[in-house]
Scaffold this active site. Structure first.
Site, PDB file in Angstrom:
ATOM      1  N   VAL A  67       0.813  -1.231   0.000  1.00  0.00           N
ATOM      2  CA  VAL A  67       0.000   0.000   0.000  1.00  0.00           C
ATOM      3  C   VAL A  67       0.844   1.278   0.000  1.00  0.00           C
ATOM      4  O   VAL A  67       0.294   2.366  -0.141  1.00  0.00           O
ATOM      5  CB  VAL A  67      -1.014   0.056   1.178  1.00  0.00           C
ATOM      6  CG1 VAL A  67      -2.011  -1.083   1.088  1.00  0.00           C
ATOM      7  CG2 VAL A  67      -0.320   0.094   2.525  1.00  0.00           C
ATOM      8  N   ASN A  93      -7.494  -1.632   5.287  1.00  0.00           N
ATOM      9  CA  ASN A  93      -7.206  -2.203   6.604  1.00  0.00           C
ATOM     10  C   ASN A  93      -5.714  -2.275   6.919  1.00  0.00           C
ATOM     11  O   ASN A  93      -5.331  -2.304   8.089  1.00  0.00           O
ATOM     12  CB  ASN A  93      -7.829  -3.607   6.674  1.00  0.00           C
ATOM     13  CG  ASN A  93      -7.271  -4.436   7.807  1.00  0.00           C
ATOM     14  OD1 ASN A  93      -7.654  -4.260   8.964  1.00  0.00           O
ATOM     15  ND2 ASN A  93      -6.321  -5.324   7.504  1.00  0.00           N
ATOM     16  N   SER A 150      -8.969   3.817  14.285  1.00  0.00           N
ATOM     17  CA  SER A 150      -8.726   3.293  15.640  1.00  0.00           C
ATOM     18  C   SER A 150      -9.271   4.309  16.630  1.00  0.00           C
ATOM     19  O   SER A 150      -9.288   5.516  16.344  1.00  0.00           O
ATOM     20  CB  SER A 150      -7.216   3.119  15.872  1.00  0.00           C
ATOM     21  OG  SER A 150      -6.955   2.913  17.258  1.00  0.00           O
ATOM     22  N   TYR A 163       1.351   6.508  15.318  1.00  0.00           N
ATOM     23  CA  TYR A 163       0.141   5.715  15.045  1.00  0.00           C
ATOM     24  C   TYR A 163      -1.114   6.557  15.307  1.00  0.00           C
ATOM     25  O   TYR A 163      -2.028   6.615  14.472  1.00  0.00           O
ATOM     26  CB  TYR A 163       0.156   4.467  15.924  1.00  0.00           C
ATOM     27  CG  TYR A 163      -1.014   3.537  15.708  1.00  0.00           C
ATOM     28  CD1 TYR A 163      -0.992   2.581  14.697  1.00  0.00           C
ATOM     29  CD2 TYR A 163      -2.143   3.594  16.524  1.00  0.00           C
ATOM     30  CE1 TYR A 163      -2.066   1.711  14.497  1.00  0.00           C
ATOM     31  CE2 TYR A 163      -3.217   2.744  16.338  1.00  0.00           C
ATOM     32  CZ  TYR A 163      -3.173   1.796  15.325  1.00  0.00           C
ATOM     33  OH  TYR A 163      -4.243   0.943  15.132  1.00  0.00           O
ATOM     34  N   ALA A 165      -1.414   9.775  15.340  1.00  0.00           N
ATOM     35  CA  ALA A 165      -1.525  10.855  14.345  1.00  0.00           C
ATOM     36  C   ALA A 165      -2.020  10.294  13.016  1.00  0.00           C
ATOM     37  O   ALA A 165      -2.868  10.903  12.342  1.00  0.00           O
ATOM     38  CB  ALA A 165      -0.170  11.536  14.171  1.00  0.00           C
ATOM     39  N   SER A 166      -1.522   9.116  12.647  1.00  0.00           N
ATOM     40  CA  SER A 166      -1.947   8.536  11.356  1.00  0.00           C
ATOM     41  C   SER A 166      -3.443   8.222  11.365  1.00  0.00           C
ATOM     42  O   SER A 166      -4.148   8.445  10.386  1.00  0.00           O
ATOM     43  CB  SER A 166      -1.140   7.266  11.043  1.00  0.00           C
ATOM     44  OG  SER A 166      -1.535   6.181  11.874  1.00  0.00           O
ATOM     45  N   LYS A 167      -3.938   7.714  12.492  1.00  0.00           N
ATOM     46  CA  LYS A 167      -5.354   7.322  12.556  1.00  0.00           C
ATOM     47  C   LYS A 167      -6.258   8.561  12.686  1.00  0.00           C
ATOM     48  O   LYS A 167      -7.382   8.564  12.170  1.00  0.00           O
ATOM     49  CB  LYS A 167      -5.580   6.352  13.712  1.00  0.00           C
ATOM     50  CG  LYS A 167      -4.850   5.010  13.536  1.00  0.00           C
ATOM     51  CD  LYS A 167      -5.323   4.226  12.328  1.00  0.00           C
ATOM     52  CE  LYS A 167      -4.717   2.828  12.254  1.00  0.00           C
ATOM     53  NZ  LYS A 167      -5.193   2.060  11.100  1.00  0.00           N
ATOM     54  N   ILE A 196      -8.750  -4.954  20.140  1.00  0.00           N
ATOM     55  CA  ILE A 196      -9.272  -6.191  19.561  1.00  0.00           C
ATOM     56  C   ILE A 196      -8.152  -7.231  19.568  1.00  0.00           C
ATOM     57  O   ILE A 196      -7.036  -6.959  19.094  1.00  0.00           O
ATOM     58  CB  ILE A 196      -9.730  -5.977  18.098  1.00  0.00           C
ATOM     59  CG1 ILE A 196     -10.642  -4.737  17.951  1.00  0.00           C
ATOM     60  CG2 ILE A 196     -10.424  -7.241  17.586  1.00  0.00           C
ATOM     61  CD1 ILE A 196     -11.998  -4.823  18.601  1.00  0.00           C
TER      62      ILE A 196
HETATM   63  N1  LIG Z   1      -5.968  -5.181  16.619  1.00  0.00           N
HETATM   64  C1  LIG Z   1      -6.406  -4.074  17.201  1.00  0.00           C
HETATM   65  O1  LIG Z   1      -6.598  -4.018  18.406  1.00  0.00           O
HETATM   66  C2  LIG Z   1      -6.690  -2.866  16.360  1.00  0.00           C
HETATM   67  C3  LIG Z   1      -7.357  -1.796  16.972  1.00  0.00           C
HETATM   68  C4  LIG Z   1      -7.643  -0.666  16.229  1.00  0.00           C
HETATM   69  C5  LIG Z   1      -7.279  -0.600  14.901  1.00  0.00           C
HETATM   70  N2  LIG Z   1      -6.618  -1.653  14.324  1.00  0.00           N
HETATM   71  C6  LIG Z   1      -6.248  -1.513  12.918  1.00  0.00           C
HETATM   72  O2  LIG Z   1      -6.718  -2.635  12.204  1.00  0.00           O
HETATM   73  C7  LIG Z   1      -5.848  -2.903  11.111  1.00  0.00           C
HETATM   74  C8  LIG Z   1      -5.396  -4.364  11.171  1.00  0.00           C
HETATM   75  O3  LIG Z   1      -4.722  -4.570  12.395  1.00  0.00           O
HETATM   76  P1  LIG Z   1      -4.277  -6.019  12.920  1.00  0.00           P
HETATM   77  O4  LIG Z   1      -4.360  -5.961  14.389  1.00  0.00           O
HETATM   78  O5  LIG Z   1      -5.013  -7.052  12.181  1.00  0.00           O
HETATM   79  O6  LIG Z   1      -2.729  -5.999  12.513  1.00  0.00           O
HETATM   80  P2  LIG Z   1      -1.751  -7.131  11.931  1.00  0.00           P
HETATM   81  O7  LIG Z   1      -2.161  -8.473  12.417  1.00  0.00           O
HETATM   82  O8  LIG Z   1      -0.373  -6.653  12.205  1.00  0.00           O
HETATM   83  O9  LIG Z   1      -2.026  -7.065  10.362  1.00  0.00           O
HETATM   84  C9  LIG Z   1      -1.645  -5.961   9.600  1.00  0.00           C
HETATM   85  C10 LIG Z   1      -1.881  -6.263   8.143  1.00  0.00           C
HETATM   86  O10 LIG Z   1      -1.433  -5.125   7.388  1.00  0.00           O
HETATM   87  C11 LIG Z   1      -0.684  -5.574   6.294  1.00  0.00           C
HETATM   88  N3  LIG Z   1       0.302  -4.570   5.869  1.00  0.00           N
HETATM   89  C12 LIG Z   1       1.210  -3.912   6.622  1.00  0.00           C
HETATM   90  N4  LIG Z   1       1.957  -3.105   5.834  1.00  0.00           N
HETATM   91  C13 LIG Z   1       1.494  -3.274   4.558  1.00  0.00           C
HETATM   92  C14 LIG Z   1       1.861  -2.731   3.302  1.00  0.00           C
HETATM   93  N5  LIG Z   1       2.851  -1.833   3.173  1.00  0.00           N
HETATM   94  N6  LIG Z   1       1.165  -3.120   2.200  1.00  0.00           N
HETATM   95  C15 LIG Z   1       0.158  -4.022   2.301  1.00  0.00           C
HETATM   96  N7  LIG Z   1      -0.234  -4.562   3.473  1.00  0.00           N
HETATM   97  C16 LIG Z   1       0.438  -4.197   4.583  1.00  0.00           C
HETATM   98  C17 LIG Z   1      -0.002  -6.862   6.751  1.00  0.00           C
HETATM   99  O11 LIG Z   1       0.216  -7.711   5.639  1.00  0.00           O
HETATM  100  P3  LIG Z   1       1.652  -8.032   4.952  1.00  0.00           P
HETATM  101  O12 LIG Z   1       2.678  -7.982   6.025  1.00  0.00           O
HETATM  102  O13 LIG Z   1       1.408  -9.381   4.357  1.00  0.00           O
HETATM  103  O14 LIG Z   1       1.802  -6.970   3.886  1.00  0.00           O
HETATM  104  C18 LIG Z   1      -1.090  -7.467   7.646  1.00  0.00           C
HETATM  105  O15 LIG Z   1      -1.940  -8.299   6.890  1.00  0.00           O
HETATM  106  C19 LIG Z   1      -4.704  -1.901  11.210  1.00  0.00           C
HETATM  107  O16 LIG Z   1      -4.965  -0.783  10.376  1.00  0.00           O
HETATM  108  C20 LIG Z   1      -4.754  -1.492  12.669  1.00  0.00           C
HETATM  109  O17 LIG Z   1      -4.212  -0.220  12.886  1.00  0.00           O
HETATM  110  C21 LIG Z   1      -6.307  -2.776  15.022  1.00  0.00           C
END
Ligand SMILES: NC(=O)c1ccc[n+]([C@@H]2O[C@H](COP(=O)([O-])OP(=O)(O)OC[C@H]3O[C@@H](n4cnc5c(N)ncnc54)[C@H](OP(=O)(O)O)[C@@H]3O)[C@@H](O)[C@H]2O)c1
Length: 257
Positions: A67, A93, A150, A163, A165-167, A196
């Site tokens: 991305v 995402n 987030s 993080y 700031a980005s969100k 989560i």
């Molecule tokens: N878990 C929580 O508590 C929580 C809470 C609030 C918001 N969020 C948001 O939810 C989203 C998913 O979080 P998660 O907890 O599932 O995190 P995660 O398990 O670390 O997964 C992150 C995903 O992003 C992909 N990614 C990272 N850099 C990328 C790039 N340059 N190009 C394409 N894909 C990329 C990774 O895939 P590859 O490495 O295969 O590219 C991976 O599939 C994020 O935006 C996070 O900020 C999560």
């Protein structure tokens, strides 16, 4: 009411679908009838997920996408559209976090987080919107872009300034895009999850520091990926046809405390 969330005939592209919430979103959308394009850098994991979704009777297509690279995003949309058809739903995402005290944060850390979490959503969102624009006349839900923000974009915590700031930027981008794209039949909304549980953070949330954080959640529990399904299906489906520029928090009341 279940029919309101039927996604039969829709095509959804999910970024960051190789693990965690993105993989869960893909499964949920496929179960609701959408054909799903699975995009991320770890293509081996995407291929596994494609197999899993197809095994359950769904339609999925794995695509390499970074991305932070506009060319890679364009190629991924071309691939998705050639195999599945025009994309109706984009789930932005993909995201990363680099936890560090503000005084130790480097320029490279800042760029990595902002390039992925904010610029990545701009690039993928613009690519999707260009293709969705004008395809819908406003009588249906039109194209739908769902940005995964987030609660930390609404209320910061320590050691995650880039993080947060980005969100926060992503939440404002959601509103700005919603405003401009309404006229061309594209809706843009955000989901702001609280804490989560995913395989990546599970160990932390079972540590004393993580358990302390959970005690600060009014519902007194960690969210599970399925807790986001309601908001996801609402925003992906035509049931949300009159919603754009909104942010839905799914946080067990975290922001109220
Ligand atoms: N878990 C929580 O508590 C929580 C809470 C609030 C918001 N969020 C948001 O939810 C989203 C998913 O979080 P998660 O907890 O599932 O995190 P995660 O398990 O670390 O997964 C992150 C995903 O992003 C992909 N990614 C990272 N850099 C990328 C790039 N340059 N190009 C394409 N894909 C990329 C990774 O895939 P590859 O490495 O295969 O590219 C991976 O599939 C994020 O935006 C996070 O900020 C999560």
């Amino acid at each position: 009411m279940a029919d309101a969330f039927d996604l039969t005939g829709k095509i959804a592209l999910i970024t960051g679908a190789s693990q965690g919430l993105g993989a869960g979103f893909a499964v949920t959308l496929a179960r609701a009838g959408a054909k799903v394009a699975l995009a991320a850098r770890q293509t081996g994991k995407l291929a596994e997920l494609q197999k899993q979704i197809e095994g359950a009777g769904g339609t999925a297509h794995a695509i390499a996408m970074d991305v932070t690279d506009a060319g890679s995003i364009r190629a991924a949309f071309d691939d998705a559209e050639a195999v599945l058809g025009p994309v109706d739903v984009l789930v932005n995402n993909a995201g990363i976090a680099i936890p560090k005290p503000f005084l130790e944060l480097t320029e490279a850390d800042w760029d990595a987080v902002l390039d992925t979490n904010l610029k990545g959503c701009f690039l993928a969102g613009q690519e999707a919107a260009k293709r969705m624009a004008g395809r819908h006349d406003g009588s249906t839900g039109g194209g739908s872009i769902i940005n995964i923000a987030s609660v930390l974009g609404l209320a910061p915590i320590g050691h995650l300034s880039s993080y947060c700031a980005s969100k926060a930027g992503l939440i404002h981008l959601t509103k700005a895009m919603g405003l401009e794209l309404a006229r061309v039949g594209v809706r843009v909304n955000a989901i702001a999850p609280g804490y989560i549980e995913t395989p990546m953070n599970s160990d932390f949330f079972h540590s004393p520091a993580g358990e302390k954080l959970i005690k600060g959640v009014p519902q007194r529990r960690l969210g599970q990926a399925e807790d986001l399904d309601g908001a996801l299906l609402l925003l992906a489906s035509d049931a949300s046809r009159y919603m754009t520029g909104t942010v839905i928090t799914v946080d067990g009341g975290f922001l109220l405390d």
